[in-house]
Motif scaffolding. Structure first.
Motif, PDB file in Angstrom:
ATOM      1  N   ALA A  84       0.933  -1.237   0.273  1.00 50.59           N
ATOM      2  CA  ALA A  84      -0.040   0.124   0.035  1.00 50.59           C
ATOM      3  C   ALA A  84       1.044   1.044  -0.184  1.00 50.59           C
ATOM      4  O   ALA A  84       2.029   1.256   0.180  1.00 50.59           O
ATOM      5  CB  ALA A  84      -1.046   0.022   1.189  1.00 50.59           C
ATOM      6  N   ASN A  85       0.173   2.436  -0.254  1.00 48.34           N
ATOM      7  CA  ASN A  85       0.942   3.700  -0.102  1.00 48.34           C
ATOM      8  C   ASN A  85       1.759   3.759   1.255  1.00 48.34           C
ATOM      9  O   ASN A  85       2.711   4.494   1.359  1.00 48.34           O
ATOM     10  CB  ASN A  85      -0.094   4.701  -0.510  1.00 48.34           C
ATOM     11  CG  ASN A  85      -0.541   4.701  -2.130  1.00 48.34           C
ATOM     12  OD1 ASN A  85       0.095   3.920  -2.700  1.00 48.34           O
ATOM     13  ND2 ASN A  85      -1.569   5.339  -2.227  1.00 48.34           N
ATOM     14  N   ALA A  86       0.933   3.386   2.280  1.00 48.02           N
ATOM     15  CA  ALA A  86       1.374   3.384   3.560  1.00 48.02           C
ATOM     16  C   ALA A  86       0.785   2.425   4.408  1.00 48.02           C
ATOM     17  O   ALA A  86      -0.310   2.086   4.007  1.00 48.02           O
ATOM     18  CB  ALA A  86       1.270   4.828   4.265  1.00 48.02           C
ATOM     19  N   VAL A  87       1.330   1.765   5.504  1.00 50.09           N
ATOM     20  CA  VAL A  87       0.671   1.002   6.468  1.00 50.09           C
ATOM     21  C   VAL A  87       0.993   1.337   7.617  1.00 50.09           C
ATOM     22  O   VAL A  87       2.095   1.327   8.136  1.00 50.09           O
ATOM     23  CB  VAL A  87       1.192  -0.605   6.175  1.00 50.09           C
ATOM     24  CG1 VAL A  87       0.515  -1.288   7.197  1.00 50.09           C
ATOM     25  CG2 VAL A  87       0.913  -1.138   4.674  1.00 50.09           C
ATOM     26  N   TYR A  88      -0.297   1.789   8.415  1.00 51.33           N
ATOM     27  CA  TYR A  88      -0.065   1.967   9.821  1.00 51.33           C
ATOM     28  C   TYR A  88      -0.433   0.996  10.491  1.00 51.33           C
ATOM     29  O   TYR A  88      -1.787   0.554  10.647  1.00 51.33           O
ATOM     30  CB  TYR A  88      -0.628   3.257  10.088  1.00 51.33           C
ATOM     31  CG  TYR A  88      -0.186   4.558   9.516  1.00 51.33           C
ATOM     32  CD1 TYR A  88       0.825   4.929   9.968  1.00 51.33           C
ATOM     33  CD2 TYR A  88      -0.967   4.837   8.236  1.00 51.33           C
ATOM     34  CE1 TYR A  88       1.335   6.201   9.349  1.00 51.33           C
ATOM     35  CE2 TYR A  88      -0.384   6.240   7.493  1.00 51.33           C
ATOM     36  CZ  TYR A  88       0.809   6.786   8.148  1.00 51.33           C
ATOM     37  OH  TYR A  88       1.351   7.902   7.482  1.00 51.33           O
ATOM     38  N   THR A  89       0.312  -0.100  11.468  1.00 49.49           N
ATOM     39  CA  THR A  89       0.024  -1.067  12.199  1.00 49.49           C
ATOM     40  C   THR A  89      -0.713  -0.902  13.547  1.00 49.49           C
ATOM     41  O   THR A  89      -1.268  -1.739  13.861  1.00 49.49           O
ATOM     42  CB  THR A  89       1.295  -1.778  12.357  1.00 49.49           C
ATOM     43  OG1 THR A  89       1.985  -1.148  13.233  1.00 49.49           O
ATOM     44  CG2 THR A  89       2.271  -2.236  11.165  1.00 49.49           C
ATOM     45  N   MET A  90      -0.408   0.454  13.979  1.00 46.99           N
ATOM     46  CA  MET A  90      -1.040   0.539  15.529  1.00 46.99           C
ATOM     47  C   MET A  90      -0.100  -0.076  16.279  1.00 46.99           C
ATOM     48  O   MET A  90      -0.781   0.092  17.673  1.00 46.99           O
ATOM     49  CB  MET A  90      -2.404   0.544  15.507  1.00 46.99           C
ATOM     50  CG  MET A  90      -3.424   1.463  14.439  1.00 46.99           C
ATOM     51  SD  MET A  90      -2.699   3.125  14.072  1.00 46.99           S
ATOM     52  CE  MET A  90      -2.904   3.942  15.820  1.00 46.99           C
ATOM     53  N   ASP A  91       0.851  -0.690  15.879  1.00 43.57           N
ATOM     54  CA  ASP A  91       1.713  -1.283  17.158  1.00 43.57           C
ATOM     55  C   ASP A  91       2.986  -0.419  17.371  1.00 43.57           C
ATOM     56  O   ASP A  91       3.704  -0.108  16.477  1.00 43.57           O
ATOM     57  CB  ASP A  91       2.330  -2.668  16.450  1.00 43.57           C
ATOM     58  CG  ASP A  91       3.096  -3.376  17.260  1.00 43.57           C
ATOM     59  OD1 ASP A  91       3.597  -3.121  18.479  1.00 43.57           O
ATOM     60  OD2 ASP A  91       3.551  -4.614  16.790  1.00 43.57           O
ATOM     61  N   PRO A  92       2.792   0.119  18.632  1.00 42.14           N
ATOM     62  CA  PRO A  92       4.106   0.873  18.761  1.00 42.14           C
ATOM     63  C   PRO A  92       5.300   0.569  18.805  1.00 42.14           C
ATOM     64  O   PRO A  92       6.258   1.205  18.582  1.00 42.14           O
ATOM     65  CB  PRO A  92       3.470   1.423  20.257  1.00 42.14           C
ATOM     66  CG  PRO A  92       2.818   0.397  21.141  1.00 42.14           C
ATOM     67  CD  PRO A  92       2.038  -0.373  19.860  1.00 42.14           C
ATOM     68  N   THR A 114       5.291  -1.268   4.669  1.00 44.43           N
ATOM     69  CA  THR A 114       4.767  -1.348   3.548  1.00 44.43           C
ATOM     70  C   THR A 114       4.065  -2.333   2.978  1.00 44.43           C
ATOM     71  O   THR A 114       3.593  -2.055   1.819  1.00 44.43           O
ATOM     72  CB  THR A 114       5.880  -0.682   2.468  1.00 44.43           C
ATOM     73  OG1 THR A 114       7.207  -1.635   2.629  1.00 44.43           O
ATOM     74  CG2 THR A 114       6.653   0.705   3.136  1.00 44.43           C
ATOM     75  N   ALA A 115       4.332  -3.373   3.706  1.00 45.57           N
ATOM     76  CA  ALA A 115       3.725  -4.462   2.984  1.00 45.57           C
ATOM     77  C   ALA A 115       3.144  -5.412   4.227  1.00 45.57           C
ATOM     78  O   ALA A 115       3.653  -5.437   5.354  1.00 45.57           O
ATOM     79  CB  ALA A 115       4.556  -5.434   2.151  1.00 45.57           C
ATOM     80  N   VAL A 116       2.309  -6.291   4.008  1.00 47.63           N
ATOM     81  CA  VAL A 116       1.428  -7.131   4.939  1.00 47.63           C
ATOM     82  C   VAL A 116       1.214  -8.461   4.107  1.00 47.63           C
ATOM     83  O   VAL A 116       0.713  -8.527   3.018  1.00 47.63           O
ATOM     84  CB  VAL A 116      -0.060  -6.662   5.341  1.00 47.63           C
ATOM     85  CG1 VAL A 116      -0.539  -7.689   6.477  1.00 47.63           C
ATOM     86  CG2 VAL A 116       0.442  -5.097   6.271  1.00 47.63           C
ATOM     87  N   VAL A 135      -0.645  -8.069  -4.154  1.00 48.40           N
ATOM     88  CA  VAL A 135      -1.685  -7.050  -4.700  1.00 48.40           C
ATOM     89  C   VAL A 135      -1.335  -5.617  -3.996  1.00 48.40           C
ATOM     90  O   VAL A 135      -0.879  -5.589  -2.869  1.00 48.40           O
ATOM     91  CB  VAL A 135      -3.111  -7.614  -4.031  1.00 48.40           C
ATOM     92  CG1 VAL A 135      -4.404  -6.382  -4.231  1.00 48.40           C
ATOM     93  CG2 VAL A 135      -3.554  -8.839  -4.366  1.00 48.40           C
ATOM     94  N   HIS A 136      -1.250  -4.729  -5.003  1.00 50.88           N
ATOM     95  CA  HIS A 136      -0.980  -3.326  -4.537  1.00 50.88           C
ATOM     96  C   HIS A 136      -2.323  -2.498  -4.288  1.00 50.88           C
ATOM     97  O   HIS A 136      -3.127  -2.710  -5.215  1.00 50.88           O
ATOM     98  CB  HIS A 136      -0.133  -2.660  -5.577  1.00 50.88           C
ATOM     99  CG  HIS A 136       0.115  -1.140  -5.167  1.00 50.88           C
ATOM    100  ND1 HIS A 136       0.851  -1.055  -4.092  1.00 50.88           N
ATOM    101  CD2 HIS A 136      -0.329   0.098  -5.495  1.00 50.88           C
ATOM    102  CE1 HIS A 136       1.088   0.324  -3.898  1.00 50.88           C
ATOM    103  NE2 HIS A 136       0.509   0.988  -4.696  1.00 50.88           N
TER     104      HIS A 136
END
Length: 562
Positions: free
Chosen positions: A8-16, A22-24, A51-52
């Motif tokens: 994705a353009n950005a990935v925010y995991t919310m994991d401190p 950038t990928a999952v 998949v982007h």
């Protein structure tokens, strides 16, 4: 199973510990790798499907306090959330429309009006409801779902008349010795249960269909999991049926309450927290410690005088009698030592401790509805004194914790409780709070103070009390704006990052599932949401303009924006 790698353009995991990626990679409904594209592809293997996504990926949103079963139950009713400034005549028109759409002879019920937003600044009367519905029992519930009005047939169906006593912790409102039709707190909950019981017997299949439709609507908002904050026993078989039939698009944690009244806790024999089907597990046991508009508040003489002065000023500057009526809706004022109390806690200290022990003995997490500072203080006292909670699943929860005095946030932190808050209330009722004159030293939704004290915040809506659009709620938490554009306690604003944490990792902690949900991390359930823009660099006022492009449940894309 071949993994799928989402970039994705950005990935925010919310994991401190690892907040961005950038990928999952996902497989069999779980996250199997998260990090840079190179790292994730190496972990996923050469056969992985790539998949982007043209957007920003976050964990799916969690609404920790949402009345799912009631929202589905009343979904076909005409909505009484009329615009501010509407009249009782406008309300009557909506009731008449629902009466036309609902043939039959049994109960009718609708929800949503706010007496303080009506031009008359009061609730309708039984006589006014009789003008549009006199031949069937009718209950119209206020937006808070803690008070409402019965028509004459509804009062008769309840067996209530001028000589009827008020139920404990409830009020049958009277004027000149006659019932007005307005019912508060315990009286309202008795009427709600009677109307619900009458209608539910013939609407099980309809509820299943509406539960599915409501769940689909939540997915479109990026919401993948909710805590249903008041589930009477009659809904348990419906939830079991819905889960078995695959008709719950989101995970619903059902928080048990009594059948005859929400104020009655479920006794022994209830399921332990976490029991039941994965799509609808049992949630925390719910205990109501105070009300809503008439919550349990403790004030100094100066604070009370300030509120009275605000009411008089509003009356003198054009509000007239309607402003005085609004100022008198807080409930009975009592002198307690050197301070004044408004409303009352529904549980005495020892009885509250006993109820908590009973729930803990059943293996249930505890959720205490405590809105006013007096109720929050009593809840913290009880939690401090009941050591059994340390051995039970999940942390204790304080639902709302909305009107606090300085220092209470530290008590909440010391108790270990999660504060389950509703930021969108700032938008929905903030102007009314300002108009009433919130006393100096009493804060509404003091999110920043709670956060600084170390209290975990869990975001929620209390839907259908208020809207459940998470991005709108986050805007409220960050800007503190009311519907008029005024700012209420701007110093209590929190950051966008903290607000998103409340609706992801905080919600998971409130529901006791942070080991498997709430962040994008290896081994956790792949519940995800794709946004059209980066919320962390978007102007906070523009957050609601961001679209939810897609939502995943257990690694499966279950919603795509049209």
């Amino acid at each position: 199973m071949t993994p799928t790698v989402l970039t994705a353009n950005a990935v925010y995991t919310m994991d401190p510990l690892a907040p961005t990626a950038t990928a999952v990679a996902i497989s069999a409904g779980r996250v199997v790798a998260v990090g840079s594209r190179r790292e994730v592809l190496a972990r996923a293997g050469a056969d992985a499907r790539i998949v982007h996504l043209d957007g920003v990926l976050l964990p799916g949103f969690i609404d920790a306090h949402h009345h799912f079963c009631l929202a589905a139950f009343d979904r076909r009713a005409v909505d009484l959330h009329v615009p501010s400034g509407s009249s009782i005549a406008d309300l009557q028109a909506r009731v008449a429309l629902h009466r036309e759409r609902a043939p039959g002879t049994g109960w009718l019920r609708l929800q949503g009006y706010d007496p303080l937003k009506l031009a008359e600044r009061r609730a309708p009367t039984a006589a006014e409801l009789d003008e549009v519905c006199s031949d069937r029992p009718l209950l119209v519930a206020a937006y808070s779902f803690h008070e409402g009005v019965l028509n004459t047939a509804g009062l008769a169906a309840m067996g209530w008349h001028a000589a009827s006593p008020d139920p404990p912790h409830g009020v049958l409102c009277r004027r000149r010795g006659h019932l007005t039709g307005e019912v508060l707190e315990a009286a309202f909950f008795l009427a709600e249960a009677a109307s619900r019981g009458s209608l539910l017997a013939d609407s099980a299949d309809a509820w299943l269909a509406e539960a599915h439709a409501h769940g689909r609507a939540l997915l479109a908002l990026g919401i993948v999991r909710v805590g249903d904050a008041a589930v009477p026993p009659a809904f348990d078989p419906l939830y079991d049926r819905a889960a078995a039939a695959g008709m719950l698009p989101v995970t619903v944690h059902r928080m048990p309450v009594g059948e005859r009244s929400f104020l009655q806790p479920r006794g022994a024999g209830g399921r332990a927290t976490g029991d039941g089907p994965a799509a609808a597990p049992t949630g925390p046991a719910k205990l109501f410690l105070d009300g809503a508009d008439r919550c349990a508040v403790c004030l100094s003489g100066a604070q009370l005088a300030g509120m009275a002065g605000a009411t008089l000023r509003r009356a003198a500057t054009g509000g007239g009698l309607a402003a005085l009526r609004a100022g008198m809706r807080l409930g009975r004022i009592r002198l307690a030592g050197t301070r004044f109390t408004i409303g009352e806690p529904f549980w005495e200290p020892e009885a509250l401790r006993h109820a908590i022990r009973v729930a803990a003995g059943n293996g249930q997490q505890i959720a205490i509805h405590a809105l006013g500072n007096w109720a929050v203080q009593r809840a913290c006292d009880a939690l401090d004194q009941v050591s059994e909670l340390s051995e039970r699943p999940g942390r204790p929860r304080l639902e709302h914790a909305m009107l606090l005095t300085p220092g209470l946030e530290k008590r909440i932190a010391a108790s270990g409780a999660v504060a389950v808050v509703q930021p969108y209330f700032l938008h929905e009722i903030g102007d009314e709070v300002l108009g009433r004159g919130l006393p100096r030293g009493l804060s509404m939704n003091p999110l920043a103070s709670l956060s600084r004290a170390g209290v975990t915040l869990a975001g929620s809506s209390d839907y259908p009390v208020a809207g459940c659009d998470v991005l709108r709620a986050i805007r409220s938490a960050v800007t503190r704006e009311t519907s008029s554009g005024a700012r209420l306690h701007s110093g209590e604003a929190i950051s966008v990052a903290d607000a998103f944490a409340a609706y992801t990792s905080g919600g998971a902690k409130a529901l006791g599932v942070d080991h498997e949900a709430g962040t994008i991390a290896e081994g956790k359930i792949a519940d995800l949401v794709l946004l059209s823009a980066d919320p962390f660099i978007t102007e906070p006022a523009r957050l609601p303009d961001i679209a939810v492009l897609a939502t995943w449940r257990e690694g499966v894309m279950v919603h795509v924006a049209q």
